[in-house]
Design an enzyme around this catalytic site. Structure first.
Site, PDB file in Angstrom:
ATOM      1  N   GLU A 164       0.762  -1.108  -0.346  1.00 19.65           N
ATOM      2  CA  GLU A 164       0.018  -0.305  -0.112  1.00 19.65           C
ATOM      3  C   GLU A 164       0.841   1.439   0.382  1.00 19.65           C
ATOM      4  OE1 GLU A 164      -3.454  -2.010   2.981  1.00 19.65           O
ATOM      5  OE2 GLU A 164      -2.043  -1.049   3.540  1.00 19.65           O
ATOM      6  N   ASP A 196     -11.874  -8.618   0.005  1.00 23.78           N
ATOM      7  CA  ASP A 196     -12.836  -9.758  -0.210  1.00 23.78           C
ATOM      8  C   ASP A 196     -13.907  -8.845   0.027  1.00 23.78           C
ATOM      9  OD1 ASP A 196     -11.965  -9.605   2.929  1.00 23.78           O
ATOM     10  OD2 ASP A 196      -9.950  -9.277   2.670  1.00 23.78           O
TER      11      ASP A 196
END
Length: 275
Positions: free
Chosen positions: A35, A241
């Site tokens: 990230e 997810d």
């Protein structure tokens, strides 16, 4: 170690919250390397600064001075890095970029939740009146914090505006193509706990108890530190997810796309702030 100890002593001292003097710099945080690397790649004239073993990278995105750091996974790591960031660099605002598990049934991997509010889903206590509460206590004022930490309204407005012009990636299909479903972006509720959620039962309870749209492991910790020191903050989460029984499989497959989408939005926000 002496400086880390000093920081947490300062966090327990009301004077820090009252006399925090921000500098013209924006703090950008992410939980793990993938990230943060995406944001660091956008920096002009990057420079590394080590603070008590934590690597911070300073530079510019557009006209904005920024400082970027990887917090590490979990609430304690996130709070520690945020405290170091605030103490050493004194940013005028903090943005957090990262991935999360989706708990809103209308969302799928790749979609983005801009956190209008964040909450700790694994915190609870009994008050002196034997009344249960989910509210943390502010170390500065000794009063209860709100259950939900609100995002800074100005940052939230900028995010909701600029995202309309950001090119976001759809999640790849098993056939090798890309879903033609547009990436959804919503302002919602993000909940935080020291657990990777991969349970439909837990998803249902987070949805029922908190109205959660996404769950992760750092956001509310960052939000609480910023709230207590009175520094504007915003948490951006892209879903890797759906926090269900297949979460580990989906996470491995989709987190690169989710991380890129979140980072793109955060970079666009910083660029907009400089205009």
């Amino acid at each position: 170690m002496k400086k880390v100890t000093l920081i947490f002593l300062l966090l327990a001292n009301v004077s820090l919250g009252q006399h925090y003097k921000p500098r013209p710099v924006t703090g950008l945080l992410g939980a793990f390397g993938a990230e943060v690397a995406l944001v660091n790649q956008s920096l002009k004239k990057p420079k590394t600064v080590i603070v008590d073993g934590i690597t911070f990278t300073t530079g510019r995105i557009g006209n904005q001075r920024v400082v970027v750091a990887e917090t590490g996974i979990g609430k304690v790591n996130a709070a520690m890095t945020t405290a170091l960031l605030l103490d050493h660099f004194r940013p005028q605002r903090v943005l957090f970029t990262g991935i999360a598990g989706g708990t809103n049934p209308d969302l799928q991997p790749g979609d983005i939740v801009i956190a209008g509010r964040t909450a700790h889903h694994d915190y609870g206590s009994i008050t002196d009146k034997n009344t249960p509460t989910r509210q943390t206590r502010n170390a500065l004022t000794k009063q209860f914090n709100p259950v939900y930490f609100p995002a800074d309204s100005a940052l939230l407005k900028v995010a909701e505006t600029v995202v309309k012009g950001v090119s976001l990636e759809g999640i790849p299909l098993a056939s090798g193509g890309v879903s033609n479903r547009p990436v959804k972006v919503m302002t919602g509720t993000v909940v935080t706990g020291d657990v990777f959620v991969a349970s439909p039962t837990k998803v249902s309870s987070l949805r029922a108890d908190f109205g959660a749209d996404a769950t992760e492991m750092e956001g509310a910790a960052v939000a609480q530190v910023c709230y207590q020191i009175q520094v504007p903050h915003l948490i951006i989460r892209s879903l890797s997810d759906r926090a269900d029984a297949e979460a580990h499989i989906a996470y491995d497959k989709f987190y690169p796309t989710a991380a890129r989408n979140s980072a793109k939005l955060v970079i666009a926000i910083v660029q907009a702030l400089g205009k």
